[in-house]
Every structure is written in C-alpha cells, then in structure tokens.
Design a protein around this motif. Structure first.
Motif, PDB file in Angstrom:
ATOM      1  N   THR B 138       0.802  -1.222   0.000  1.00 48.66           N
ATOM      2  CA  THR B 138       0.000   0.000   0.000  1.00 48.66           C
ATOM      3  C   THR B 138       0.843   1.285   0.000  1.00 48.66           C
ATOM      4  O   THR B 138       0.413   2.274  -0.594  1.00 48.66           O
ATOM      5  N   PRO B 139       2.051   1.306   0.626  1.00 50.61           N
ATOM      6  CA  PRO B 139       2.863   2.530   0.465  1.00 50.61           C
ATOM      7  C   PRO B 139       3.228   2.800  -1.000  1.00 50.61           C
ATOM      8  O   PRO B 139       3.323   3.955  -1.402  1.00 50.61           O
ATOM      9  N   VAL B 140       3.406   1.713  -1.778  1.00 47.81           N
ATOM     10  CA  VAL B 140       3.694   1.918  -3.203  1.00 47.81           C
ATOM     11  C   VAL B 140       2.531   2.645  -3.864  1.00 47.81           C
ATOM     12  O   VAL B 140       2.731   3.546  -4.689  1.00 47.81           O
ATOM     13  N   LEU B 141       1.305   2.270  -3.466  1.00 43.73           N
ATOM     14  CA  LEU B 141       0.134   2.923  -4.058  1.00 43.73           C
ATOM     15  C   LEU B 141       0.135   4.414  -3.744  1.00 43.73           C
ATOM     16  O   LEU B 141      -0.157   5.247  -4.606  1.00 43.73           O
ATOM     17  N   SER B 142       0.483   4.765  -2.487  1.00 45.62           N
ATOM     18  CA  SER B 142       0.516   6.187  -2.126  1.00 45.62           C
ATOM     19  C   SER B 142       1.630   6.918  -2.858  1.00 45.62           C
ATOM     20  O   SER B 142       1.445   8.047  -3.313  1.00 45.62           O
ATOM     21  N   LEU B 143       2.804   6.272  -2.964  1.00 44.36           N
ATOM     22  CA  LEU B 143       3.953   6.939  -3.578  1.00 44.36           C
ATOM     23  C   LEU B 143       3.745   7.134  -5.073  1.00 44.36           C
ATOM     24  O   LEU B 143       3.909   8.239  -5.608  1.00 44.36           O
ATOM     25  N   VAL B 144       3.383   6.050  -5.783  1.00 43.21           N
ATOM     26  CA  VAL B 144       3.166   6.168  -7.225  1.00 43.21           C
ATOM     27  C   VAL B 144       1.989   7.100  -7.485  1.00 43.21           C
ATOM     28  O   VAL B 144       2.000   7.904  -8.422  1.00 43.21           O
ATOM     29  N   LEU B 161      -9.028  11.617 -14.771  1.00 47.58           N
ATOM     30  CA  LEU B 161      -7.733  11.587 -15.456  1.00 47.58           C
ATOM     31  C   LEU B 161      -6.692  10.928 -14.561  1.00 47.58           C
ATOM     32  O   LEU B 161      -5.901  10.094 -15.008  1.00 47.58           O
ATOM     33  N   LEU B 162      -6.749  11.288 -13.272  1.00 46.81           N
ATOM     34  CA  LEU B 162      -5.811  10.720 -12.301  1.00 46.81           C
ATOM     35  C   LEU B 162      -5.852   9.191 -12.322  1.00 46.81           C
ATOM     36  O   LEU B 162      -4.820   8.528 -12.362  1.00 46.81           O
ATOM     37  N   SER B 163      -7.077   8.620 -12.343  1.00 53.17           N
ATOM     38  CA  SER B 163      -7.143   7.157 -12.333  1.00 53.17           C
ATOM     39  C   SER B 163      -6.614   6.577 -13.646  1.00 53.17           C
ATOM     40  O   SER B 163      -5.985   5.528 -13.646  1.00 53.17           O
ATOM     41  N   LEU B 164      -6.850   7.273 -14.759  1.00 55.51           N
ATOM     42  CA  LEU B 164      -6.302   6.802 -16.042  1.00 55.51           C
ATOM     43  C   LEU B 164      -4.784   6.722 -15.989  1.00 55.51           C
ATOM     44  O   LEU B 164      -4.178   5.797 -16.520  1.00 55.51           O
ATOM     45  N   LEU B 165      -4.168   7.733 -15.363  1.00 53.79           N
ATOM     46  CA  LEU B 165      -2.712   7.790 -15.349  1.00 53.79           C
ATOM     47  C   LEU B 165      -2.131   6.766 -14.389  1.00 53.79           C
ATOM     48  O   LEU B 165      -1.071   6.198 -14.639  1.00 53.79           O
ATOM     49  N   VAL B 166      -2.838   6.519 -13.279  1.00 53.47           N
ATOM     50  CA  VAL B 166      -2.228   5.781 -12.180  1.00 53.47           C
ATOM     51  C   VAL B 166      -2.466   4.272 -12.269  1.00 53.47           C
ATOM     52  O   VAL B 166      -1.591   3.477 -11.938  1.00 53.47           O
ATOM     53  N   ILE B 167      -3.644   3.864 -12.766  1.00 55.33           N
ATOM     54  CA  ILE B 167      -3.965   2.429 -12.764  1.00 55.33           C
ATOM     55  C   ILE B 167      -2.885   1.581 -13.455  1.00 55.33           C
ATOM     56  O   ILE B 167      -2.443   0.579 -12.887  1.00 55.33           O
ATOM     57  N   PRO B 168      -2.423   1.954 -14.670  1.00 52.45           N
ATOM     58  CA  PRO B 168      -1.404   1.092 -15.285  1.00 52.45           C
ATOM     59  C   PRO B 168      -0.139   0.980 -14.436  1.00 52.45           C
ATOM     60  O   PRO B 168       0.505  -0.067 -14.417  1.00 52.45           O
ATOM     61  N   LEU B 169       0.188   2.054 -13.695  1.00 47.26           N
ATOM     62  CA  LEU B 169       1.408   2.024 -12.901  1.00 47.26           C
ATOM     63  C   LEU B 169       1.240   1.194 -11.623  1.00 47.26           C
ATOM     64  O   LEU B 169       2.215   0.845 -10.973  1.00 47.26           O
ATOM     65  N   TYR B 170      -0.009   0.871 -11.271  1.00 51.62           N
ATOM     66  CA  TYR B 170      -0.265   0.079 -10.073  1.00 51.62           C
ATOM     67  C   TYR B 170      -0.150  -1.424 -10.321  1.00 51.62           C
ATOM     68  O   TYR B 170      -0.204  -2.204  -9.372  1.00 51.62           O
ATOM     69  N   VAL B 171      -0.022  -1.817 -11.579  1.00 56.21           N
ATOM     70  CA  VAL B 171      -0.066  -3.241 -11.908  1.00 56.21           C
ATOM     71  C   VAL B 171       0.951  -4.086 -11.133  1.00 56.21           C
ATOM     72  O   VAL B 171       0.578  -5.110 -10.551  1.00 56.21           O
ATOM     73  N   PRO B 172       2.246  -3.694 -11.077  1.00 55.96           N
ATOM     74  CA  PRO B 172       3.195  -4.574 -10.387  1.00 55.96           C
ATOM     75  C   PRO B 172       2.842  -4.808  -8.924  1.00 55.96           C
ATOM     76  O   PRO B 172       2.882  -5.954  -8.452  1.00 55.96           O
ATOM     77  N   ALA B 173       2.461  -3.743  -8.188  1.00 57.56           N
ATOM     78  CA  ALA B 173       2.128  -3.913  -6.770  1.00 57.56           C
ATOM     79  C   ALA B 173       0.954  -4.871  -6.612  1.00 57.56           C
ATOM     80  O   ALA B 173       0.964  -5.749  -5.737  1.00 57.56           O
TER      81      ALA B 173
END
Lengths: 238, 221
Positions: B138-144, B161-173
């Motif tokens: 979960t800290p990764v989610l806050s940081l990214v 827009l925020l969710s569009l940008l962030v969801i792909p970056l959340y995949v590894p966590a």
C-alpha cells in the motif's frame, strides 16, 4: 548537440521536413508494397498454415509499439533537460502513432489467436503487457488533452512518460511472473526461415519508415497549429 | 518537531477531522468488498478463491479515490505554494504527504483487510502474509499515486484523469501482492513475492518524490 540546436529552429525544421516528406512517403509505400507482396507469396507456415500470414502485420507493429514508447521517453528527457522546442512536439506526435501500432498489434494478435489457439484473447504475459502499454499511451494522450497551455502540458506529459518508462520494465516482468505461475501458453516461437524473414524485415523497415513519415507530418501540423494558436491569442488580446 | 514530521502531522490531522474524508475511504473499501458476494453469488468456495484478489483490487481503488486529497485542497487554498517556498525541499514535502496519505488510507485498509477476509471466506492461515504484503504494497500505491496527484493538481475534473494515469502504474504492486497471498494458500513460499514487493517499494521510495515534486513545481508556476 550542435546538430540538435541547429534543428531547434522550427522554421528550418519545417523547410527540411517539407523537402523530405514526399521521398519518405514514396519509400514507405514501396517498402510496404514489396514487403506485403513478398510476405503473401512466401510459403505457408508448416504448422499454422495461412493464418500465420498475420505475422507480417503483427510482429512489425508489436516491435514499433515498443520502440515508439522508447523514442518518446528519449524525446521527453531531451525536452525536460535541454528544453529543446521540438522534442516535446516529437513526443506528442509519436504518441498517437504508437497507440495506433499498439491497437494494431492487439487486434491482429487476437485475429491470429482465434484460428490458432481457438480464442480471441488469453491472459498471456505478452498480451497483457501490450494491453497495459496501450493504456499508458492513452493516459499520455489524455494528459496532453487535459492541460490547455502547451508548455505546461508538454512538461507534465514528459514527467508522465518518464515515470511510465521506468515502470514499463517492472510491469513487463511482473506480468511475466504472474503468468508463468498460472497457465503457461507456449507460443510465438517460430524458427524463421529466410523466405519469411526477408519480407518480415522489409515490412519492419516499411513500418519504421511509415512512423517517421507520419511523425514528421504530425510534427509539421503541430508546429503550424501552435503558430496559429499564438496568433489567435495575440489577436484576442489586441 | 522537524518540518518533515510537521507536514505529516498536519495532513493526518486534516484527514481525520471533519470533512477530511478519511473514514469515507474505509467505508468505500467495506461497501465495495460486500458488492462482490452479491455480484458473483454466495458460493464460499468461489469467494475464497477470488478473495485475496478482490481485497487487493478494492484496496487499490480506495487508495486511488483519496489521492486527489493529497495536493488538491492545499493547491486551492494556496497553502501548497507556502509549502513549496518553505525551507523543506519539495521532494521531502511530497514524501511526507505520501506518508500521511498512507497513514490515513493504506494502513487502515490493511488493518481492515482480515475482517473483510472473513466475509470472503479467505483461509485464516493466509492473514499474516496478507497483512505483510499490504504493509509493503500500500505505500507503493501512495507513492506512485503522488505522481498522478501532482500531475493533475491544477486540472479541472482531474479525478478521472488521475485514475487513467495511475492504474497502469499500479499493476506490479497488485500482481506481487495478490501472488504472495495466493502462494501461501497454495502451500508455496510467499517470500519471493514479498521480496519483489519490497523492491518495488524501495524503487518507488527513491524515485517517485522527484517526479511528483517536478510535477508540482510545474503546476505552481
């Protein structure tokens, strides 16, 4: 560096791009025509038969979809570090082309998957990371649309692109890891005979040349579009 | 109190007091998890199978929903500019704000996850690993997420827009976190997944403050 600065003049860029574009277009048409002809007349794949011809669209566009994101990351870094005026335009102009290649890869792959694997889509590692790459392209395009001022949009998009490029390898390996523990789908391992490799490489060159042509064309439009925007703003203020 | 801790304390206080919306995030987490049995049916075997994944996906959504709180209110009332002018480097301010975001979303969500795990019939033996993975993930989610929040801070209707940008970056966590729990349930060692999750956290810790601070500077011009 000297060359980069020499090209930084948008007027000079427009003149050069205008002079080069017709030849590039002709080269693209020739490479694509010859590549597709050679690919279609090459022998069928021994095990997959005719459907494997989709490879001639699928493989080059998959390579381009990833290469263009790499190019965008380089352009974004150049734009952030040296404030090169054409770098962010190049990154912006690349995004739509890259997203197009990614969509082509996904669509052609799913059309190829139907006859060979019996399904349009599997959650294989490669398919999944290509799909996520597509989403990252869409997010990049969205942030350009969301911020009105082109200079601010350029920097925001550059930061996003660099963050994405750091994340892409992690995503790629995490997805591979995720999949290998579930259902391994052994695929896309064709030993490539020269009768297929030559058309494939020709088409890769053709796709690349298509990218450069579209890139220059879209960059020209962007440069001219920004000039028009500037003039309109000036007139509105007058 | 050092400036870094002061920023954390300020943000935590703001999130917990009236209008802060920290409880709403938890309520969202609980409500969304309860939707899954209603949607896929009350079959406990099926719920136990998808349970860890559901908890992770919903935790991710809950963290994302509250991201706009990280900078938006401070941007609107001008305090973000003061924070940017303060002697504390903006990178550390971002880190403090991400920490405060984690303390008010990631941490409570982690503590609630086992309770919701009961509702989804997730096997009790998996709970220690579920909590460990969420503490790392979960800290990764806050940081990214801080990058996305900083990029969209001045944007009208930036939430979607925020969710569009962030969801792909959340995949590894998401992948490593869910795999750690699943490996435990399958009787395998969760260690490699937890190590990778930890590596992901360290990379995020080292790199995201720079990107988010650069994005904030650009939006404060």
């Amino acid at each position: 560096m000297a060359n980069l600065h020499w090209l930084a003049n948008p007027g000079r860029f427009l003149r050069i791009a205008n002079a080069v574009l017709p030849y590039l277009g002709a080269l693209t048409a020739a490479l694509l025509a010859w590549g597709f002809f050679a690919g279609l007349s090459a022998p069928h794949d021994a095990t997959q038969g005719a459907p494997a011809k989709i490879m001639y669209v699928h493989v080059p566009s998959a390579i381009m979809s990833m290469a263009i994101f790499g190019a965008m990351a380089v352009a974004s870094a150049v734009a952030l570090i040296w404030k090169h005026p054409l770098a962010d335009i190049a990154a912006k102009a690349s995004a739509v082309i890259g997203a197009g290649f990614t969509a082509t890869t996904l669509l052609s792959g799913s059309l190829w998957g139907r006859p060979t694997w019996g399904t349009f889509w599997v959650w294989d590692a490669r398919l999944t990371s290509e799909l996520i790459l597509f989403f990252i392209y869409l997010g990049y395009i969205a942030i350009w649309q969301a911020i009105e001022d082109p200079n601010r949009a350029a920097r925001a998009a550059a930061i996003l692109c660099l963050a994405g490029s750091v994340n892409l390898p992690i995503i790629h390996y995490s997805v591979e890891w995720w999949n290998t523990l579930h259902q391994p789908a052994g695929l896309l391992q064709g030993r490539t005979d020269s009768s297929m490799a030559v058309p494939l490489l020709t088409l890769l060159a053709g796709f690349f040349s298509f990218y450069v042509t579209m890139l220059l064309w879209r960059m020209e439009r962007e440069v001219v579009g920004r000039k028009i925007r500037q003039l309109r703003l000036l007139r509105a203020q007058a | 109190m050092s400036p870094f801790l002061a920023v954390i304390a300020r943000d935590v206080r703001l999130a917990l007091r009236q209008g802060g919306g920290s409880y709403w995030t938890l309520l969202f987490f609980v409500l969304t998890v309860t939707l899954f049995p209603l949607g896929v049916g009350p079959d406990l075997a099926l719920l136990a199978r998808i349970g860890p994944g559901v908890l992770w996906v919903v935790a991710l959504l809950a963290a994302m929903l509250s991201l706009d709180r990280m900078f938006q209110a401070d941007y609107e009332d001008g305090s973000l500019e003061l924070l940017a002018l303060a002697p504390l480097p903006l990178e550390l301010t971002v880190l403090a704000k991400a920490a405060a975001h984690w303390l008010t979303t990631g941490l409570p969500v982690t503590l609630l996850a086992p309770a919701l795990g009961f509702l989804l019939a997730v096997d009790v033996t998996a709970y220690p690993i579920l909590i460990a993975a969420m503490l790392l993930g979960t800290p990764v989610l806050s940081l990214v997420g801080s990058i996305g929040a900083a990029l969209t801070v001045g944007v009208r209707r930036g939430g979607v827009l925020l969710s569009l940008l962030v969801i792909p970056l959340y995949v590894p966590a998401l992948i490593f976190g869910a795999l750690a729990v699943e490996a435990t349930l399958d009787g395998l060692s969760p260690r490699p997944h937890l190590l990778l999750l930890g590596a992901d956290l360290l990379v995020a810790l080292a790199l995201t403050p720079w990107a988010a601070a650069a994005a904030l500077r650009l939006n404060l011009e």
